[in-house]
Design an enzyme around this catalytic site. Structure first.
Site, PDB file in Angstrom:
ATOM      1  N   CYS A 136       0.819  -1.206   0.000  1.00 36.75           N
ATOM      2  CA  CYS A 136       0.000   0.000   0.000  1.00 36.75           C
ATOM      3  C   CYS A 136       0.858   1.262   0.000  1.00 36.75           C
ATOM      4  O   CYS A 136       0.330   2.372  -0.155  1.00 36.75           O
ATOM      5  CB  CYS A 136      -0.934   0.006   1.207  1.00 36.75           C
ATOM      6  SG  CYS A 136      -0.094  -0.112   2.808  1.00 36.75           S
ATOM      7  N   CYS A 141       9.059   1.016  10.855  1.00 33.82           N
ATOM      8  CA  CYS A 141      10.213   0.222  11.267  1.00 33.82           C
ATOM      9  C   CYS A 141       9.788  -1.209  11.582  1.00 33.82           C
ATOM     10  O   CYS A 141       8.631  -1.477  11.926  1.00 33.82           O
ATOM     11  CB  CYS A 141      10.897   0.853  12.480  1.00 33.82           C
ATOM     12  SG  CYS A 141       9.964   0.765  14.012  1.00 33.82           S
ATOM     13  N   CYS A 239     -24.845 -35.092   9.154  1.00 35.16           N
ATOM     14  CA  CYS A 239     -25.507 -34.041   8.386  1.00 35.16           C
ATOM     15  C   CYS A 239     -24.501 -32.918   8.162  1.00 35.16           C
ATOM     16  O   CYS A 239     -23.934 -32.384   9.122  1.00 35.16           O
ATOM     17  CB  CYS A 239     -26.731 -33.530   9.135  1.00 35.16           C
ATOM     18  SG  CYS A 239     -27.510 -32.074   8.388  1.00 35.16           S
ATOM     19  N   CYS A 242     -25.702 -29.301   9.992  1.00 33.77           N
ATOM     20  CA  CYS A 242     -25.652 -29.066  11.436  1.00 33.77           C
ATOM     21  C   CYS A 242     -24.596 -29.899  12.147  1.00 33.77           C
ATOM     22  O   CYS A 242     -24.414 -29.762  13.360  1.00 33.77           O
ATOM     23  CB  CYS A 242     -27.022 -29.329  12.065  1.00 33.77           C
ATOM     24  SG  CYS A 242     -27.584 -31.040  11.927  1.00 33.77           S
ATOM     25  N   CYS A 252     -32.959 -30.071  10.257  1.00 31.73           N
ATOM     26  CA  CYS A 252     -31.965 -29.791  11.299  1.00 31.73           C
ATOM     27  C   CYS A 252     -32.617 -29.171  12.534  1.00 31.73           C
ATOM     28  O   CYS A 252     -32.271 -29.515  13.669  1.00 31.73           O
ATOM     29  CB  CYS A 252     -30.876 -28.869  10.748  1.00 31.73           C
ATOM     30  SG  CYS A 252     -29.882 -29.605   9.434  1.00 31.73           S
ATOM     31  N   CYS A 279     -46.830 -28.117  47.557  1.00 37.37           N
ATOM     32  CA  CYS A 279     -47.185 -27.887  48.953  1.00 37.37           C
ATOM     33  C   CYS A 279     -47.405 -26.388  49.155  1.00 37.37           C
ATOM     34  O   CYS A 279     -46.604 -25.577  48.694  1.00 37.37           O
ATOM     35  CB  CYS A 279     -46.065 -28.389  49.861  1.00 37.37           C
ATOM     36  SG  CYS A 279     -46.261 -27.925  51.604  1.00 37.37           S
ATOM     37  N   CYS A 292     -57.073 -41.076  50.189  1.00 39.88           N
ATOM     38  CA  CYS A 292     -57.556 -39.940  50.955  1.00 39.88           C
ATOM     39  C   CYS A 292     -57.073 -38.634  50.337  1.00 39.88           C
ATOM     40  O   CYS A 292     -55.916 -38.510  49.926  1.00 39.88           O
ATOM     41  CB  CYS A 292     -57.062 -40.047  52.393  1.00 39.88           C
ATOM     42  SG  CYS A 292     -57.563 -38.661  53.434  1.00 39.88           S
ATOM     43  N   CYS A 297     -47.306 -33.074  53.541  1.00 50.38           N
ATOM     44  CA  CYS A 297     -45.979 -32.908  52.952  1.00 50.38           C
ATOM     45  C   CYS A 297     -44.918 -33.303  53.974  1.00 50.38           C
ATOM     46  O   CYS A 297     -45.200 -33.385  55.175  1.00 50.38           O
ATOM     47  CB  CYS A 297     -45.787 -31.449  52.519  1.00 50.38           C
ATOM     48  SG  CYS A 297     -44.155 -31.095  51.815  1.00 50.38           S
ATOM     49  N   CYS A 307     -58.236 -29.027  46.181  1.00 50.49           N
ATOM     50  CA  CYS A 307     -58.103 -27.605  45.896  1.00 50.49           C
ATOM     51  C   CYS A 307     -56.707 -27.075  46.156  1.00 50.49           C
ATOM     52  O   CYS A 307     -56.370 -25.958  45.761  1.00 50.49           O
ATOM     53  CB  CYS A 307     -59.100 -26.793  46.713  1.00 50.49           C
ATOM     54  SG  CYS A 307     -58.768 -26.810  48.494  1.00 50.49           S
TER      55      CYS A 307
END
Length: 599
Positions: A136, A141, A239, A242, A252, A279, A292, A297, A307
């Site tokens: 270029c 140096c 393959c 991938c 893939c 819990c 039951c 827990c 529920c």
């Protein structure tokens, strides 16, 4: 049978060869020899030759020195066709400017030894032999150049080291880099040389390392960038897109999701959602082990299973004030039902995927008995001397098992809501699912029939019975091959071809099996052009020795390589397998390595 399994000649026996002896007069089937391999194996010996081949084309076309041609190819990722397209469209000047190539037509730019040069980096005057001028025109140096090169190599930018001048995009001459760095840091010079060599693989979309474990040291080059499955000289089938195991008819993306789904805990989470409840105190999942609905827990907290509410003053055995366990909560019920449905759907496809994988494992043991059966049959006084139909049917069975095995992950995502929820209506999805499952069912039925006939003890049967089994195996081999083709056509045209987002492509079906790449010859002719004279210097000579050392040393250490013998001409010899080993080591059709003991 001696023609098929004995003799001194060595050769590769892969699943493509399984139809070589297929004979069926009624079906009028004629085998056509395959064309030359369109994929090449690049070994550590042939890596430099592969680079020289592309460099020679560019050097001859544009009358460039080697380092300029390499700079162009690295910039365009070693895509010669793209480079030529840019040349035709924009011209040579634009091509060079974009890649940072500066070509000078004057004499040797070496500075007079007696002159003094001011280095604009360190602001010191140095003798002409202590400075270097690039193409270029910028001159600094040697000490500043060396430090610049060292920094760039350590930063991993050694493939394209730019000039130090402000706003100069010119790429430095690799011979100068090699010469200056080797004087102060020989190890860095070797690292620089290795980067240049590996650039042909790392930056080339047409070349990829073989993903075998342990690494064989080979790379594979394809002719066209497309979704394809290839086989390395080491026997690994994968393959090319991938780099995972060959997985068609899965795309893939599908295979990546499926592999992740199978190895992570996503389905464990689904099971916990379906079969446990948290819990209300410690929030750990609790599984009910009795009838039951009042459960406890391990933390000591009791709660209602219906529920999920903690039991207390108003929610006990004797009194349940404000009890709402029987009230329907739509959102919560939908979430639970959805998780349960997805879990059962996954289990359906995974169980069938695993069933065919397990069948492959069991059927692979047939290779241990086929030779024994054939040997016993040949020792008998019989008019049947050709038993190639047995090995042909066996290889067809394995390939069909592979297709069936991977067709279930494909169906899981194709007809689910994870990828194509907005691509199809429910009615379209149902129609396409029935179409695919009908073909899948036909293929599955014929594969099981083929497996049944191949397990027959034909070595104990009379000739008439053996002839009957022979015709059944031949016909079923042709049928399963045809059904595999139809399934792939259905996937490509009727399923994936109708999608708006064309991101899911699959490797085409190959009746002869996955194509084995042929080794790239290491024999190449040196290129001598008039424009290359300036490049022949002591620095280049040392660079060549570094390249030779790098091929034999650094690449071998960084990527464990299976060594190959070379003949006197310098051409690497083909790694081959004996004929008598053809049924003992070539049955790995893309399933995990632990499926088959290759030893």
């Amino acid at each position: 049978m001696e023609d098929s399994f004995s003799g001194d000649e060595d050769y590769y026996y892969s699943d493509r060869d399984s139809l070589d002896g297929l004979e069926n007069d009624e079906a009028d089937l004629q085998w056509v020899p395959p064309k030359g391999s369109s994929t090449k194996v690049i070994t550590r010996e042939s890596l430099l030759a592969a680079q020289k081949e592309d460099l020679r084309r560019v050097m001859e076309l544009l009358s460039l020195r080697e380092h300029h041609a390499r700079t162009l190819l690295i910039h365009y990722r070693w895509d010669v066709e793209k480079l030529l397209a840019v040349l035709v469209e924009n011209g040579k000047e634009s091509l060079f400017n974009e890649a940072g190539v500066t070509v000078i037509d004057d004499a040797d730019p070496m500075l007079p030894l007696s002159s003094m040069v001011m280095c604009d980096i360190c602001m010191e005057e140095v003798a002409g032999d202590k400075a270097t001028k690039m193409d270029c025109g910028h001159c600094f140096c040697n000490d500043c150049w060396t430090e610049h090169f060292i920094v760039k190599i350590n930063e991993g930018q050694s493939k394209r080291i730019r000039c130090m001048a402000h706003k100069c995009n010119a790429i430095c001459d690799e011979a100068v880099v090699r010469n200056l760095v080797s004087k102060k840091h020989p190890n860095l010079a070797e690292k620089f040389e290795r980067f240049l060599l590996e650039s042909f693989i790392e930056d080339n979309k047409m070349v990829k390392w073989c993903p075998s474990t342990p690494h064989c040291g080979n790379a594979i080059r394809v002719e066209e960038v497309e979704v394809c499955e290839v086989e390395c000289a080491c026997g690994a089938q994968f393959c090319f897109s991938c780099l995972s195991e060959a997985h068609s008819p899965c795309s893939c993306s599908m295979w990546d999701l499926w592999a992740k789904k199978c190895r992570d805990e996503s389905e464990t989470v689904n099971w916990i959602t379906v079969h446990t409840k948290p819990c209300p105190k410690c929030h750990k999942p609790v599984e009910k082990n009795g009838g039951c609905n009042l459960v406890s827990c391990i933390c000591g907290q009791a709660f209602c299973w219906l529920c999920g509410g903690a039991t207390g003053r108003d929610h006990t055995w004797s009194r349940i004030a404000g009890h709402s366990c029987g009230r329907y909560k739509e959102d919560k019920a939908k979430k639970t039902e959805r998780a349960k449905r997805e879990l059962y759907r996954y289990m359906h496809y995974h169980n069938r995927y695993k069933a065919h994988t397990d069948s492959f494992k069991l059927e692979s043991k047939l290779k241990e008995t086929v030779l024994e059966k054939v040997s016993i049959s040949e020792e008998r006084e019989s008019r049947l001397r050709d038993f190639s139909w047995v090995t042909n049917g066996l290889y067809r069975l394995f390939r069909s098992r592979r297709v069936l095995s991977y067709s279930y992950p494909f169906a899981f995502y194709m007809f689910g809501e994870e990828l194509f929820k907005d691509e199809m209506t429910d009615e379209e999805r149902e129609i396409k699912q029935h179409l695919f499952e009908d073909q899948q069912q036909q293929l599955e039925a014929n594969v099981e029939k083929l497996s049944k006939f191949l397990e027959e003890p034909f070595d104990q049967y009379p000739d008439d019975k053996v002839m009957e089994i022979r015709m059944q195996v031949i016909n079923l081999s042709v049928i399963t091959d045809t059904l595999c083709k139809k399934m792939y056509e259905c996937i490509e045209n009727d399923l994936l071809g109708c999608l708006q987002l064309g991101t899911h492509n699959i490797a085409r079906y190959q009746s002869k099996g996955i194509e084995r790449a042929s080794e790239l010859s290491t024999c190449w002719t040196s290129v001598n052009t008039t424009t290359d004279k300036r490049q022949r210097s002591d620095a280049d000579t040392s660079g060549t020795s570094l390249a030779s050392h790098q091929l034999g040393g650094t690449l071998e250490h960084d990527r464990p390589s299976g060594s190959r013998s070379s003949d006197d001409s310098g051409c690497s010899s083909q790694k081959r397998v004996r004929k008598e080993d053809c049924l003992s080591g070539r049955f790995d059709l893309n399933l995990p390595a632990e499926v088959i003991d290759r030893n």
